[in-house]
Design a protein around this motif. Structure first.
Motif, PDB file in Angstrom:
ATOM      1  N   MET A  69     -79.649-113.520   1.761  1.00 38.07           N
ATOM      2  CA  MET A  69     -81.072-113.193   1.680  1.00 38.07           C
ATOM      3  C   MET A  69     -81.457-112.178   2.758  1.00 38.07           C
ATOM      4  O   MET A  69     -82.226-111.247   2.513  1.00 38.07           O
ATOM      5  CB  MET A  69     -81.906-114.462   1.841  1.00 38.07           C
ATOM      6  CG  MET A  69     -81.797-115.427   0.674  1.00 38.07           C
ATOM      7  SD  MET A  69     -82.492-114.773  -0.862  1.00 38.07           S
ATOM      8  CE  MET A  69     -84.220-115.062  -0.582  1.00 38.07           C
ATOM      9  N   ALA A  70     -80.902-112.357   3.961  1.00 33.33           N
ATOM     10  CA  ALA A  70     -81.174-111.420   5.053  1.00 33.33           C
ATOM     11  C   ALA A  70     -80.645-110.030   4.725  1.00 33.33           C
ATOM     12  O   ALA A  70     -81.269-109.017   5.066  1.00 33.33           O
ATOM     13  CB  ALA A  70     -80.547-111.931   6.340  1.00 33.33           C
ATOM     14  N   SER A  71     -79.504-109.968   4.034  1.00 35.53           N
ATOM     15  CA  SER A  71     -78.961-108.657   3.649  1.00 35.53           C
ATOM     16  C   SER A  71     -79.862-107.974   2.628  1.00 35.53           C
ATOM     17  O   SER A  71     -79.997-106.748   2.620  1.00 35.53           O
ATOM     18  CB  SER A  71     -77.537-108.795   3.101  1.00 35.53           C
ATOM     19  OG  SER A  71     -77.524-109.313   1.790  1.00 35.53           O
ATOM     20  N   ASN A  72     -80.496-108.781   1.761  1.00 39.33           N
ATOM     21  CA  ASN A  72     -81.472-108.222   0.815  1.00 39.33           C
ATOM     22  C   ASN A  72     -82.609-107.522   1.559  1.00 39.33           C
ATOM     23  O   ASN A  72     -82.981-106.390   1.238  1.00 39.33           O
ATOM     24  CB  ASN A  72     -82.063-109.334  -0.068  1.00 39.33           C
ATOM     25  CG  ASN A  72     -81.168-109.709  -1.227  1.00 39.33           C
ATOM     26  OD1 ASN A  72     -80.317-108.933  -1.640  1.00 39.33           O
ATOM     27  ND2 ASN A  72     -81.348-110.903  -1.747  1.00 39.33           N
ATOM     28  N   LEU A  99     -73.484-106.439   8.036  1.00 38.49           N
ATOM     29  CA  LEU A  99     -73.072-107.651   8.755  1.00 38.49           C
ATOM     30  C   LEU A  99     -73.446-108.910   7.973  1.00 38.49           C
ATOM     31  O   LEU A  99     -72.622-109.805   7.779  1.00 38.49           O
ATOM     32  CB  LEU A  99     -73.724-107.687  10.136  1.00 38.49           C
ATOM     33  CG  LEU A  99     -73.004-106.963  11.277  1.00 38.49           C
ATOM     34  CD1 LEU A  99     -73.878-106.952  12.525  1.00 38.49           C
ATOM     35  CD2 LEU A  99     -71.667-107.613  11.588  1.00 38.49           C
ATOM     36  N   PHE A 100     -74.697-108.979   7.524  1.00 34.23           N
ATOM     37  CA  PHE A 100     -75.166-110.156   6.791  1.00 34.23           C
ATOM     38  C   PHE A 100     -74.404-110.348   5.478  1.00 34.23           C
ATOM     39  O   PHE A 100     -74.088-111.482   5.096  1.00 34.23           O
ATOM     40  CB  PHE A 100     -76.667-110.052   6.517  1.00 34.23           C
ATOM     41  CG  PHE A 100     -77.531-110.336   7.712  1.00 34.23           C
ATOM     42  CD1 PHE A 100     -77.327-111.468   8.475  1.00 34.23           C
ATOM     43  CD2 PHE A 100     -78.557-109.459   8.069  1.00 34.23           C
ATOM     44  CE1 PHE A 100     -78.131-111.737   9.589  1.00 34.23           C
ATOM     45  CE2 PHE A 100     -79.357-109.712   9.180  1.00 34.23           C
ATOM     46  CZ  PHE A 100     -79.139-110.855   9.938  1.00 34.23           C
ATOM     47  N   THR A 101     -74.106-109.245   4.778  1.00 32.22           N
ATOM     48  CA  THR A 101     -73.363-109.350   3.518  1.00 32.22           C
ATOM     49  C   THR A 101     -71.981-109.935   3.758  1.00 32.22           C
ATOM     50  O   THR A 101     -71.538-110.842   3.045  1.00 32.22           O
ATOM     51  CB  THR A 101     -73.230-107.969   2.848  1.00 32.22           C
ATOM     52  OG1 THR A 101     -74.527-107.466   2.537  1.00 32.22           O
ATOM     53  CG2 THR A 101     -72.425-108.067   1.549  1.00 32.22           C
ATOM     54  N   ASN A 102     -71.289-109.433   4.774  1.00 28.80           N
ATOM     55  CA  ASN A 102     -69.949-109.929   5.062  1.00 28.80           C
ATOM     56  C   ASN A 102     -69.967-111.363   5.587  1.00 28.80           C
ATOM     57  O   ASN A 102     -69.045-112.138   5.318  1.00 28.80           O
ATOM     58  CB  ASN A 102     -69.256-108.999   6.056  1.00 28.80           C
ATOM     59  CG  ASN A 102     -68.712-107.753   5.379  1.00 28.80           C
ATOM     60  OD1 ASN A 102     -67.692-107.787   4.707  1.00 28.80           O
ATOM     61  ND2 ASN A 102     -69.418-106.654   5.528  1.00 28.80           N
ATOM     62  N   MET A 103     -71.020-111.711   6.313  1.00 28.08           N
ATOM     63  CA  MET A 103     -71.171-113.104   6.753  1.00 28.08           C
ATOM     64  C   MET A 103     -71.297-114.029   5.557  1.00 28.08           C
ATOM     65  O   MET A 103     -70.682-115.102   5.511  1.00 28.08           O
ATOM     66  CB  MET A 103     -72.405-113.236   7.657  1.00 28.08           C
ATOM     67  CG  MET A 103     -72.210-112.689   9.065  1.00 28.08           C
ATOM     68  SD  MET A 103     -73.784-112.540   9.975  1.00 28.08           S
ATOM     69  CE  MET A 103     -74.298-114.264  10.028  1.00 28.08           C
TER      70      MET A 103
END
Length: 255
Positions: A103-106, A32-36
């Protein structure tokens, strides 16, 4: 694969399912975070930020696996962080939503990798790596489906897509190809994770990111400033240095 018998369906207990649930949650959040982030900033910038994966991998491996890095390995993280910072301040498409999402996806993806490795190390609860990823994916589907219907609703139906002027066949065909490629990539990624440390795995991801960054800049004709290029290059050079120092790090002695 379970239905056709290509892959033997695992016998899994409710305790194991509970142990896997956190992995499914962070896996879902990571996607989700990556696509955001991809929706907010340039593809090349998202993947430049995600070059910081080794930083979070070192931190989380130390916290959950007890793998303490050498001082040289820690120092090699500095050019990665500095390069990403330099690329960020000169990025034309920069915005905080895209930056923080990447950063959250990391954090979430590296949490998944470290926790998956921890689960694989437990012999009594060990699973075939492909089956583990398959169970995580099935769980993620059930976690994400209600959210998708709640937030998108009729926007994913054929009628709505056609009314928006989109080519229905093209949308579905490209989505299917993208889904197949992404699932295949993640499945291979899990197969590799079963054989290497989470840190080495994240370095391999960063090498992949070099290809993604260069390809996306050429394909989307993304404007890149000299400072942005230097920052990206420094970050990727830091990843290479980090991988070399990590190879030299002595392995912990087993009892």
């Amino acid at each position: 694969m379970w239905a056709t018998g290509i892959l033997k369906r695992p016998k899994i207990s409710s305790a194991q399912l509970l142990a896997i649930l956190p992995l499914a949650i962070v896996h879902t959040m990571g996607n989700l975070f990556t696509n955001m982030s991809l929706g907010k900033v340039a593809v090349s910038f998202t993947h430049t930020i995600k070059a910081m994966e080794p930083f979070f991998s070192v931190l989380l491996s130390a916290m959950f696996l007890g793998e303490l890095p050498t001082p040289w390995v820690v120092l090699s993280l500095l050019p990665i962080v500095g390069g990403v910072a330099l690329a960020s301040i000169s990025e034309a498409s920069f915005n905080w939503a895209g930056f923080l999402s990447a950063m959250a996806s990391n954090v979430t993806f590296q949490s998944r990798n470290v926790l998956s490795k921890k689960l694989m190390l437990k012999k009594e609860a060990s699973l075939d790596n492909i089956n583990l990823f398959s169970i995580i994916t099935v769980m993620s589907f059930f976690l994400l489906a209600p959210v998708t219907l709640l937030t998108e609703g009729v926007k994913v139906t054929p009628t709505y897509l056609q009314s928006a002027g989109l080519n229905l066949q093209q949308v579905y065909t490209r989505s299917l190809i993208a889904a197949f490629c992404f699932h295949a990539y993640q499945q291979v990624s899990y197969m590799i994770l079963a054989r290497v440390s989470p840190v080495t795995h994240s370095v391999g991801n960063c090498v992949k990111r070099v290809v993604v960054i260069v390809t996306s800049v050429l394909f989307f004709k993304t404007p890149v400033s000299p400072i942005n290029s230097i920052g990206t290059a420094i970050a990727l050079a830091g990843v290479f240095l980090y991988s070399q120092l990590k190879r030299l790090q002595p392995k912990p002695k087993t009892a």
